[in-house]
Design an enzyme around this catalytic site. Structure first.
Site, PDB file in Angstrom:
ATOM      1  N   TYR A  35      -4.350   3.569   7.972  1.00 54.52           N
ATOM      2  CA  TYR A  35      -5.672   2.963   8.120  1.00 54.52           C
ATOM      3  C   TYR A  35      -6.326   3.427   9.424  1.00 54.52           C
ATOM      4  CZ  TYR A  35      -3.236   0.150   4.648  1.00 54.52           C
ATOM      5  OH  TYR A  35      -2.498  -0.254   3.580  1.00 54.52           O
ATOM      6  N   SER A  81       0.794  -1.232   0.000  1.00 57.67           N
ATOM      7  CA  SER A  81       0.000   0.000   0.000  1.00 57.67           C
ATOM      8  C   SER A  81       0.823   1.277   0.000  1.00 57.67           C
ATOM      9  CB  SER A  81      -0.966   0.007   1.196  1.00 57.67           C
ATOM     10  OG  SER A  81      -2.037  -0.874   0.974  1.00 57.67           O
ATOM     11  N   LYS A  93       0.364   3.270  -3.059  1.00 54.37           N
ATOM     12  CA  LYS A  93      -0.809   4.128  -3.245  1.00 54.37           C
ATOM     13  C   LYS A  93      -0.431   5.602  -3.266  1.00 54.37           C
ATOM     14  CE  LYS A  93      -3.801   0.729  -0.982  1.00 54.37           C
ATOM     15  NZ  LYS A  93      -4.566   0.398   0.242  1.00 54.37           N
ATOM     16  N   TYR A 152      -3.770  -2.605 -10.269  1.00 52.89           N
ATOM     17  CA  TYR A 152      -3.722  -2.494  -8.813  1.00 52.89           C
ATOM     18  C   TYR A 152      -2.823  -3.568  -8.193  1.00 52.89           C
ATOM     19  CZ  TYR A 152      -5.344  -2.120  -3.985  1.00 52.89           C
ATOM     20  OH  TYR A 152      -5.404  -1.981  -2.619  1.00 52.89           O
ATOM     21  N   VAL A 211       1.190  -3.677   3.935  1.00 54.01           N
ATOM     22  CA  VAL A 211       1.156  -4.972   4.624  1.00 54.01           C
ATOM     23  C   VAL A 211       2.374  -5.832   4.304  1.00 54.01           C
ATOM     24  CG1 VAL A 211      -1.352  -5.009   4.847  1.00 54.01           C
ATOM     25  CG2 VAL A 211      -0.275  -6.064   2.837  1.00 54.01           C
TER      26      VAL A 211
END
Length: 310
Positions: free
Chosen positions: A246, A68, A71, A194, A264
């Protein structure tokens, strides 16, 4: 009068020794089998200053799946591709307060993801580049290489396949977004992009270098090339502070006080504006999906250096 900087070589070794005590208390991500095979004993940390100075410890030059953290790069590319007005009509800018892969919130809020760093928001951001490029993955890799100053950045095909084979929840999110009119490209094309962006492999040193523009007013770490405007840097850093970890972001801000983004794969990249970008990697995660030893290392760094944004 500015405070003299510490001996970072010694400091990082001390932090690593202390942070390693957390190893064994978390769990390596096992819902992506390729990540489950990573040794939980790994620990690396790198600092890159806006002046080009670098300090590393441990496994800082071993590649890992950035997951992530990618992103952030995709968000930068999407803002370059379609502009901020078009993007922020499709993605919010608020903390989610729910799990990063939640479908419940997405459905209740009619397909408008809370922010670009939860999976639903990141899939919309990925759609923004997929719908406007014949080679979105190559475009993204080009951006990452430009930011890091390293051409040897690649995608780990084993991890990408593993993600695709076990990405049922992300597929469900993408189809829900499509049904609610917030996905423009084909679902299959968006998911391929993705999964591959999440499987980019980099080292702590690579990531620390690549995030220097967010600490340096948009300038690349090596050449000084202007890659982003100061306003864009400010806005991305604010999203890192409020949404980067998060639903663990509040506790991280309380303990560390630095804008950051986790993945992660066990990586966390953090920004101290005007001074440094920092990357730490330790694969074991806490219950919210953030690196346990990595969080501890950044907490120790902020405490020992008295460097935070507060």
């Amino acid at each position: 009068m500015s405070r003299p900087l510490p001996d970072f070589d010694t400091l990082l070794d001390d932090i690593a020794a202390e942070a390693r005590k957390s190893i064994g208390r978390g769990k390596v991500a096992d819902y992506i089998p390729a990540l489950a095979r990573i040794s939980p004993d790994k620990f690396g940390m790198a600092i890159c200053g806006v002046d080009g100075s670098e300090y590393v410890t441990g496994d800082a030059d071993e590649r890992f799946s950035i997951q992530s953290i990618s992103k952030v790069f995709t968000l930068i590319l999407a803002l370059q591709t379609i502009g901020s007005n078009a993007l922020w009509r499709r993605v919010g800018r608020e903390p989610s307060g729910t799990a990063f892969n939640s479908l419940v919130q997405l459905e209740s809020e009619q397909g408008l993801p809370r922010n670009p760093f939860i999976n639903a928001g990141a899939i919309v951001v990925t759609d923004a580049i997929t719908a406007h490029s014949v080679s979105p993955v190559l475009q993204l890799l080009s951006l990452v290489r430009r930011f890091s100053g390293k051409e040897q950045i690649y995608i780990d095909d084993v991890v990408a396949r593993s993600e695709a084979e076990h990405g049922h929840r992300n597929a469900a999110i993408a189809h829900l977004l499509k049904s609610q009119g917030n996905l423009k490209a084909r679902v299959e094309d968006v998911l391929v992009t993705y999964y591959r962006q999440c499987a980019i492999a980099m080292t702590c040193r690579d990531l620390a270098r690549a995030f220097v523009p967010l600490a340096n007013g948009g300038k690349q770490w090596e050449s000084g090339e202007k890659l982003m405007t100061p306003l864009r840097v400010k806005r991305i850093n604010s999203l890192l502070l409020t949404c980067g970890l998060y639903d663990g972001v509040g506790n991280f801000a309380f303990r560390v006080g630095i804008p950051a983004k986790s993945g992660v794969g066990g990586g966390i990249v953090a920004i101290i504006p005007g001074k440094f970008s920092i990357c730490v990697w330790s694969p074991e995660l806490d219950e919210l999906g953030n690196s346990l030893a990595g969080t501890r290392a950044l907490e120790l760094f902020a405490r020992k250096t008295k460097l935070s944004i507060f």
